[in-house]
Design an enzyme around this catalytic site. Structure first.
Site, PDB file in Angstrom:
ATOM      1  CG  HIS A  87      38.883  59.192  33.967  1.00 40.05           C
ATOM      2  ND1 HIS A  87      39.075  60.365  33.277  1.00 40.05           N
ATOM      3  CD2 HIS A  87      39.074  58.209  33.055  1.00 40.05           C
ATOM      4  CE1 HIS A  87      39.365  60.108  32.018  1.00 40.05           C
ATOM      5  NE2 HIS A  87      39.379  58.822  31.856  1.00 40.05           N
TER       6      HIS A  87
ATOM      7  CG  HIS B 182      39.152  54.050  31.500  1.00 42.43           C
ATOM      8  ND1 HIS B 182      37.903  54.611  31.526  1.00 42.43           N
ATOM      9  CD2 HIS B 182      39.973  54.975  30.966  1.00 42.43           C
ATOM     10  CE1 HIS B 182      37.972  55.824  31.016  1.00 42.43           C
ATOM     11  NE2 HIS B 182      39.209  56.085  30.667  1.00 42.43           N
TER      12      HIS B 182
ATOM     13  CG  HIS C 129      43.784  57.824  31.288  1.00 38.57           C
ATOM     14  ND1 HIS C 129      43.980  57.517  29.965  1.00 38.57           N
ATOM     15  CD2 HIS C 129      42.447  57.987  31.440  1.00 38.57           C
ATOM     16  CE1 HIS C 129      42.812  57.492  29.339  1.00 38.57           C
ATOM     17  NE2 HIS C 129      41.860  57.777  30.216  1.00 38.57           N
TER      18      HIS C 129
ATOM     19  CG  HIS D 203      48.585  54.732  43.043  1.00 31.76           C
ATOM     20  ND1 HIS D 203      49.627  55.481  42.558  1.00 31.76           N
ATOM     21  CD2 HIS D 203      48.900  53.444  42.810  1.00 31.76           C
ATOM     22  CE1 HIS D 203      50.545  54.676  42.066  1.00 31.76           C
ATOM     23  NE2 HIS D 203      50.128  53.433  42.192  1.00 31.76           N
TER      24      HIS D 203
ATOM     25  CD  GLU E 238      42.490  61.403  29.389  1.00 37.95           C
ATOM     26  OE1 GLU E 238      41.890  61.895  30.362  1.00 37.95           O
ATOM     27  OE2 GLU E 238      41.958  61.242  28.272  1.00 37.95           O
TER      28      GLU E 238
HETATM   29 NI    NI Z   1      39.809  57.948  30.005  1.00 41.10          NI
END
Ligand code: NI
Length: 136
Positions: free
Chosen positions: A15, A40, A42, A81, A125
């Site tokens: 995201h 990037h 998570h 994904h 997260e």
């Molecule tokens: Ni983030």
């Protein structure tokens, strides 16, 4: 006699946190690393809590096979994904923060569960940052 049952799931997704109404400097100031234009990822840990009465016939609050299947169909297929900003309808115009992702997941699952069942989402997260929705 109400009992809460929990299902843990996992997905990873990319995201970028970004407010289109702000300029780049303001976005950088507010979102920092999470504003990286190249995105990037998570590893999200998702905990689904379903609370309700035990069914006297089955002894279940909810059939976990059903819950697992619904989460796979409605949430994991959608987000695992994926690039949340680019690949999903839900976050085309909604900032994909953990808060917003938790609310979206709750909305997706709520309509799949019986009305008498109480649904709550915990979304991690990172190991140290997680959100809860709804809050009592
Ligand atoms: Ni983030």
């Amino acid at each position: 006699m109400k009992v809460a049952v929990y299902r843990k799931e996992h997905f990873n997704a990319a995201h970028r946190l970004y407010n289109q109404a702000w300029d780049d400097a303001k976005n950088q100031e507010v979102f920092g690393l999470c504003n990286n234009p190249n995105f990037h990822g998570h590893n999200y840990e998702l905990v689904i809590r379903v609370c309700g009465e035990i069914d006297p016939d089955t002894g279940y609050v909810i059939d976990m096979k059903y819950l697992s299947q619904v989460v796979k169909e409605k949430v994991l297929k959608r987000f695992d994904h994926k690039n949340l900003n680019l690949d999903t309808q839900e976050f085309k115009h909604l900032n994909p923060t953990a808060e917003n992702i938790a609310v979206v997941i709750w909305d997706l699952l709520r309509k799949e569960l019986r009305e008498d069942l109480d649904l709550k989402i915990y979304l991690y997260e990172t190991e140290r940052n997680y959100v809860e929705y709804p809050v009592q």
